[in-house]
Design an enzyme around this catalytic site. Structure first.
Site, short mmCIF file in Angstrom:
data_model
loop_
_atom_site.label_atom_id
_atom_site.label_comp_id
_atom_site.label_asym_id
_atom_site.label_seq_id
_atom_site.Cartn_x
_atom_site.Cartn_y
_atom_site.Cartn_z
N SER A 76 0.84 -1.20 0.00
CA SER A 76 0.00 0.00 0.00
C SER A 76 0.87 1.24 0.00
O SER A 76 2.08 1.20 0.27
CB SER A 76 -1.00 0.04 1.17
OG SER A 76 -0.44 0.68 2.30
N TYR A 92 0.33 0.32 11.79
CA TYR A 92 0.16 0.06 10.36
C TYR A 92 1.34 0.65 9.59
O TYR A 92 1.92 0.00 8.71
CB TYR A 92 -1.16 0.67 9.89
CG TYR A 92 -1.49 0.46 8.43
CD1 TYR A 92 -2.14 -0.69 8.02
CD2 TYR A 92 -1.15 1.41 7.48
CE1 TYR A 92 -2.46 -0.89 6.68
CE2 TYR A 92 -1.46 1.22 6.14
CZ TYR A 92 -2.12 0.07 5.75
OH TYR A 92 -2.42 -0.11 4.42
N SER A 93 1.71 1.89 9.91
CA SER A 93 2.86 2.50 9.27
C SER A 93 4.12 1.67 9.50
O SER A 93 4.89 1.42 8.57
CB SER A 93 3.10 3.92 9.81
OG SER A 93 2.17 4.83 9.27
N ALA A 94 4.32 1.24 10.74
CA ALA A 94 5.51 0.44 11.06
C ALA A 94 5.54 -0.83 10.22
O ALA A 94 6.59 -1.22 9.68
CB ALA A 94 5.52 0.10 12.55
N SER A 95 4.38 -1.49 10.09
CA SER A 95 4.34 -2.74 9.34
C SER A 95 4.59 -2.52 7.86
O SER A 95 5.32 -3.29 7.21
CB SER A 95 2.98 -3.43 9.54
OG SER A 95 1.91 -2.71 8.95
N LYS A 96 4.03 -1.45 7.29
CA LYS A 96 4.17 -1.23 5.86
C LYS A 96 5.57 -0.73 5.49
O LYS A 96 6.13 -1.11 4.46
CB LYS A 96 3.10 -0.24 5.38
CG LYS A 96 1.68 -0.75 5.53
CD LYS A 96 1.44 -2.03 4.74
CE LYS A 96 0.00 -2.50 4.81
NZ LYS A 96 -0.26 -3.70 3.98
#
Length: 325
Positions: free
Chosen positions: A145, A158-162
């Protein structure tokens, strides 16, 4: 989407296939003639998608799997390889989210987001890469994404994962660089019209809905299906994705602050709601037709939102150029 049987004989695995982008992509591959094994936590959603694949003229074998469990993924991959006689493309599309200011969200929920969005994808590759190496060909498609480029306030985990997925793909791509027929492909769409927001954990105190400008899941599915015959390192989907990338390069702190302000307003205007962990720890509802599309006015909103996001990207570029002078 009408693809005929251009992928007849292709052996495809889709994880996270019970709703949203994963469901739409499974149906698109079935329509194109690929042989499929589809996996996700919820069997009910997978069965719905398998019926959609059959209606599209294809076939998908259902195998429930929790991709955060490395041993379960290894078993799933081995069975998929046996069923298909090999694996040509694996699409990792599992993903969850939690919305809220970082300090308001339980740390267990943050950890779960990273586990599903990052570690599960790593488990997928660890399970399928030996098959690719033995075949000397294969394509892994990684759903990142635009969040892999743009920090997302109200969704820090979410930012960390992406961002982690982005680095993982790059490292893995380097490791297989001497294998020209093995491809690591990143797909980075902007907001997509799926049940993602409904399924997300929510600690904002508001009933949130999709922001304007969300893409149809079939648009992303079409981009993924194309990678089966035309693999490429990066595929950005949606006009705003390029603007996001430009804005992050030019002025990342400014863009994150603007996004935070947008999300402040978005949540403040929404109806009140109760805190919930969504489907972080349990399977979501079945997809239904269309991969779980939610917004009937998506098309009308898209043009306005894409224009707004492009303005943000250009504004960031202007700030960066100003600093260069």
């Amino acid at each position: 989407m009408s693809a005929g049987h251009t992928l007849a004989g292709k052996r495809v695995v889709v994880t996270g296939a019970s709703s949203g982008i994963g469901a739409a992509t499974a149906v698109a591959f079935a329509e194109a003639g690929a042989n499929l094994v589809i996996g996700a936590r919820g069997k009910e959603g997978l069965d719905d998608v398998a019926r959609c694949c059959a209606a599209a003229g294809g076939h998908a074998t259902v195998r429930p799997v929790d991709c955060t469990d490395a041993s379960a993924v290894a078993t799933f991959a081995a069975e998929a390889c046996d069923l298909l006689g090999g694996i040509d493309l694996w699409f990792s599309c599992e993903g969850v989210g939690v919305l809220g200011r970082y300090e308001d969200v339980p740390i267990a929920d943050h950890a779960r987001v990273v586990d599903v969005n990052l570690v599960a994808h790593m488990n997928d590759v660890h399970a399928v890469l030996p098959t690719f190496l033995a075949q000397d060909h294969g394509t892994w498609v990684n759903m990142i994404s635009a969040g892999g480029f743009v920090a997302t306030p109200y969704a820090a985990a979410y930012s960390a994962s992406k961002f982690g997925l982005r680095g993982f793909s790059s490292a893995l791509r380097g490791e297989v660089s001497k294998r020209p027929h093995i491809h690591i492909c990143d797909v980075r769409p902007t907001f997509v019209d799926t049940p993602g927001v409904d399924h997300a954990g929510n600690y904002t105190g508001a009933q949130l809905s999709l922001p304007p400008g969300s893409l149809a899941p079939e648009t992303v599915a079409k981009a993924v299906v194309r990678l089966a015959t035309h693999p490429r390192n990066l595929t950005a989907v949606g006009a705003a994705a390029i603007a996001f990338k430009l804005g992050e390069f030019a002025a990342p702190n400014l863009l994150a602050a603007i996004m935070s302000g947008f999300l402040d307003t978005w949540s403040a205007r929404a109806p009140n709601g109760d805190d919930s962990d969504g489907v972080l720890f349990e399977p979501g509802v079945s997809a239904g037709p269309g991969g779980g599309r939610r917004d009937p006015h998506r098309g009308r909103k898209l043009a306005a939102a894409a224009g707004g996001m492009a303005v943000l990207g250009l504004a960031g570029a202007g700030v960066w150029l100003g600093r260069r002078r």
